[in-house]
Design an enzyme around this catalytic site. Structure first.
Site, PDB file in Angstrom:
ATOM      1  N   ARG A 168       6.349  -3.320  16.079  1.00 31.58           N
ATOM      2  CA  ARG A 168       6.782  -3.349  17.469  1.00 31.58           C
ATOM      3  C   ARG A 168       7.662  -2.135  17.753  1.00 31.58           C
ATOM      4  O   ARG A 168       8.500  -1.763  16.929  1.00 31.58           O
ATOM      5  CB  ARG A 168       7.580  -4.630  17.785  1.00 31.58           C
ATOM      6  CG  ARG A 168       6.741  -5.905  17.876  1.00 31.58           C
ATOM      7  CD  ARG A 168       5.847  -5.889  19.104  1.00 31.58           C
ATOM      8  NE  ARG A 168       5.071  -7.109  19.276  1.00 31.58           N
ATOM      9  CZ  ARG A 168       3.846  -7.305  18.803  1.00 31.58           C
ATOM     10  NH1 ARG A 168       3.255  -6.352  18.090  1.00 31.58           N
ATOM     11  NH2 ARG A 168       3.207  -8.435  19.029  1.00 31.58           N
ATOM     12  N   GLU A 215       4.473   0.299  26.691  1.00 34.21           N
ATOM     13  CA  GLU A 215       3.028   0.392  26.467  1.00 34.21           C
ATOM     14  C   GLU A 215       2.259  -0.078  27.688  1.00 34.21           C
ATOM     15  O   GLU A 215       2.485  -1.196  28.152  1.00 34.21           O
ATOM     16  CB  GLU A 215       2.629  -0.434  25.237  1.00 34.21           C
ATOM     17  CG  GLU A 215       3.214   0.082  23.947  1.00 34.21           C
ATOM     18  CD  GLU A 215       2.825  -0.761  22.740  1.00 34.21           C
ATOM     19  OE1 GLU A 215       3.050  -0.303  21.608  1.00 34.21           O
ATOM     20  OE2 GLU A 215       2.321  -1.893  22.917  1.00 34.21           O
ATOM     21  N   HIS A 230      -1.680   1.849  19.731  1.00 30.99           N
ATOM     22  CA  HIS A 230      -1.677   0.407  19.465  1.00 30.99           C
ATOM     23  C   HIS A 230      -3.077  -0.088  19.093  1.00 30.99           C
ATOM     24  O   HIS A 230      -3.602  -1.041  19.669  1.00 30.99           O
ATOM     25  CB  HIS A 230      -1.144  -0.370  20.673  1.00 30.99           C
ATOM     26  CG  HIS A 230      -0.549  -1.703  20.286  1.00 30.99           C
ATOM     27  ND1 HIS A 230       0.606  -2.190  20.828  1.00 30.99           N
ATOM     28  CD2 HIS A 230      -0.968  -2.650  19.399  1.00 30.99           C
ATOM     29  CE1 HIS A 230       0.892  -3.369  20.309  1.00 30.99           C
ATOM     30  NE2 HIS A 230      -0.054  -3.668  19.432  1.00 30.99           N
TER      31      HIS A 230
END
Length: 322
Positions: A239, A268, A289
């Site tokens: 994270r 994000e 990601h």
């Protein structure tokens, strides 16, 4: 006549194929609806009267609960649940489940890829070839910056879940010394772990695999970075909020950190002027990601979502967070 359970998949997208429930095995009939990708405001206005809601990045809010007074289960398409209001859900008697082991190998392989790219400076040498530096070189090889080996380096893994353990197994096969760090500020150190402050000072490489919560927010901050060996590499596939991104950039620019590679950012998708994007350094690598997203992991993800919901409807819930 059996009860009908309304289920909505609020964030279906191209990365997750359609769910396909085995209706013959369920003790009730279901009405299933899905949206390609709702915004948060659309989610709060368009999803109503559901007993089960499937989410990834959207958040349960009081408005969502008001629109869905019979909500029983929130089924996440992710392992992390830091965006969801756990206490609010508990106060309403609503369950939350997540998916846990579907991407362990995909995450571990991605972390390993980032490690090897940094330690061997792949991006710098790839750019050297493409920019013509090798072609203009008088030697048969173009050795611009040092290249190191992973062999006999010390890897500190923070977070001993399935992806952390999978990375440990892969690293040991490469002759890497693996250490599991105890939680930061832990009073006692568990068997098989090393105290956090001791572990990070031993690290040639640190890989983050822990969840984001109040105890781990900015786990890696300015103070922590100054304790690392200056050549240390930091990998984050967990994270974005686990690290103070500004402190990391400062440490890279001052030479107090050997390299940083991440698959996650605090924001994000990031703004186009996000400092992790605008700072151009060969020892700073960012991927969008996708560590979780191997084809095999995506297949396992769908199966686990289906199994979580079916288990709940059959009265045997699994992977419950609350």
């Amino acid at each position: 006549m059996s009860q009908t359970i309304n289920i909505t998949f609020a964030e279906k997208n191209s990365l997750i194929r359609s769910l396909n429930f085995d209706k013959q095995s369920l003790p009730c009939s279901i009405s299933f609806n899905q949206f390609n990708h709702l915004s948060q405001s659309e989610f709060e206005s368009d999803v109503e009267n559901q007993q089960i809601i499937i989410l990834n990045d959207l958040c349960i809010t009081p408005q969502v609960l008001s629109n869905n007074p019979k909500l029983q289960l929130v089924a996440l398409c992710s392992t992390g649940y830091d965006k969801q209001p756990i206490q609010l859900l508990q106060s309403k008697g609503i369950h939350l489940c997540n998916v846990r082991e579907y991407a362990s190998h995909s995450l571990a392989e991605h972390a390993f890829m980032l490690m090897i790219n940094l330690i061997r400076n792949f991006s710098g040498y790839d750019e050297a070839v493409k920019s013509g530096k090798w072609s203009k070189c008088d030697n048969f090889c173009y050795l611009e910056t040092p290249i190191y080996e992973l062999y006999q380096k010390t890897l500190v893994i923070i977070g001993s879940g399935t992806s952390g353990k999978a990375l440990a197994n892969k690293a040991k096969a490469f002759g890497i010394n693996v250490i599991f760090s105890e939680r930061k500020n832990a009073i006692h150190c568990r068997e098989g772990y090393i105290p956090f402050l001791q572990a990070i000072q031993l690290a040639d490489i640190i890989s983050l695999h822990c969840e984001l919560n109040g105890d781990t927010y900015h786990l890696i901050d300015e103070e922590t970075l100054l304790m690392l060996q200056k050549h240390a590499l930091l990998i984050n596939i967990a994270r974005g909020g686990l690290v103070d991104e500004n402190a990391v950039i400062h440490a890279l620019l001052t030479g107090d950190l050997g390299g940083y590679a991440a698959d996650v950012l605090t924001q994000e998708p990031p703004a186009i002027n996000h400092p992790m994007i605008t700072t151009r350094l060969p020892n700073l690598l960012i991927t969008p990601h996708v560590a979780w997203a191997s084809q095999e992991a995506q297949h396992r993800l769908v199966i686990e979502i289906e199994e979580n919901i079916c288990a709940y409807l059959q009265g045997c819930p699994k992977n419950l967070v609350c």
